[in-house]
Design a protein around this motif. Structure first.
Motif, PDB file in Angstrom:
ATOM      1  N   LYS A  17       0.831  -1.208   0.000  1.00  0.00           N
ATOM      2  CA  LYS A  17       0.000   0.000   0.000  1.00  0.00           C
ATOM      3  C   LYS A  17       0.862   1.253   0.000  1.00  0.00           C
ATOM      4  N   ARG A  26      -9.293  -4.075  -4.099  1.00  0.00           N
ATOM      5  CA  ARG A  26     -10.398  -3.219  -3.631  1.00  0.00           C
ATOM      6  C   ARG A  26      -9.875  -1.909  -3.058  1.00  0.00           C
ATOM      7  N   TRP A  27      -8.746  -1.979  -2.361  1.00  0.00           N
ATOM      8  CA  TRP A  27      -8.129  -0.769  -1.809  1.00  0.00           C
ATOM      9  C   TRP A  27      -7.718   0.165  -2.949  1.00  0.00           C
ATOM     10  N   CYS A  28      -7.174  -0.392  -4.020  1.00  0.00           N
ATOM     11  CA  CYS A  28      -6.784   0.408  -5.182  1.00  0.00           C
ATOM     12  C   CYS A  28      -8.003   1.058  -5.839  1.00  0.00           C
ATOM     13  N   GLN A  29      -9.102   0.331  -5.875  1.00  0.00           N
ATOM     14  CA  GLN A  29     -10.325   0.893  -6.444  1.00  0.00           C
ATOM     15  C   GLN A  29     -10.740   2.138  -5.675  1.00  0.00           C
ATOM     16  N   LYS A  30     -10.677   2.078  -4.357  1.00  0.00           N
ATOM     17  CA  LYS A  30     -11.024   3.230  -3.531  1.00  0.00           C
ATOM     18  C   LYS A  30     -10.028   4.369  -3.756  1.00  0.00           C
ATOM     19  N   LEU A  31      -8.774   4.016  -3.925  1.00  0.00           N
ATOM     20  CA  LEU A  31      -7.709   5.009  -4.122  1.00  0.00           C
ATOM     21  C   LEU A  31      -7.912   5.772  -5.432  1.00  0.00           C
ATOM     22  N   THR A  32      -8.376   5.087  -6.441  1.00  0.00           N
ATOM     23  CA  THR A  32      -8.541   5.717  -7.761  1.00  0.00           C
ATOM     24  C   THR A  32      -9.887   6.378  -7.957  1.00  0.00           C
ATOM     25  N   SER A  33     -10.840   6.128  -7.083  1.00  0.00           N
ATOM     26  CA  SER A  33     -12.182   6.727  -7.269  1.00  0.00           C
ATOM     27  C   SER A  33     -12.297   8.087  -6.627  1.00  0.00           C
ATOM     28  N   LYS A  93      -8.115  -7.925  -1.417  1.00  0.00           N
ATOM     29  CA  LYS A  93      -8.227  -6.736  -0.560  1.00  0.00           C
ATOM     30  C   LYS A  93      -7.406  -5.572  -1.116  1.00  0.00           C
ATOM     31  N   ARG A  99       0.691   3.984  -2.870  1.00  0.00           N
ATOM     32  CA  ARG A  99       0.357   5.363  -2.507  1.00  0.00           C
ATOM     33  C   ARG A  99       1.364   6.361  -3.074  1.00  0.00           C
TER      34      ARG A  99
END
Length: 56
Positions: free
Chosen positions: A10, A49-56, A46, A14
């Motif tokens: 992460k 999914r974390w990357c999806q949140k990071l890019t949205s 996981k 980041r």
């Protein structure tokens, strides 16, 4: 690029430019497909999914 520790991964993600994240997400998706169900696959899912949140 994938380290054993999710926190390290992460941190690396980041620090990357946002435009490079989708490329890494594709690599994660491939890892999810190739890895048998279990802890390792769960880790990749996981992170994806974390990357999806990071890019949205």
């Amino acid at each position: 690029m994938y380290h054993v520790n999710s926190a390290v991964i992460k941190s690396i993600l980041r620090s990357m430019p946002r435009k490079e994240i989708p490329v890494e997400m594709e690599k994660l998706k491939q890892k999810i497909i190739e890895t048998p169900p279990g802890t390792e696959r769960s880790k990749y899912l996981k992170l994806y999914r974390w990357c999806q949140k990071l890019t949205s």
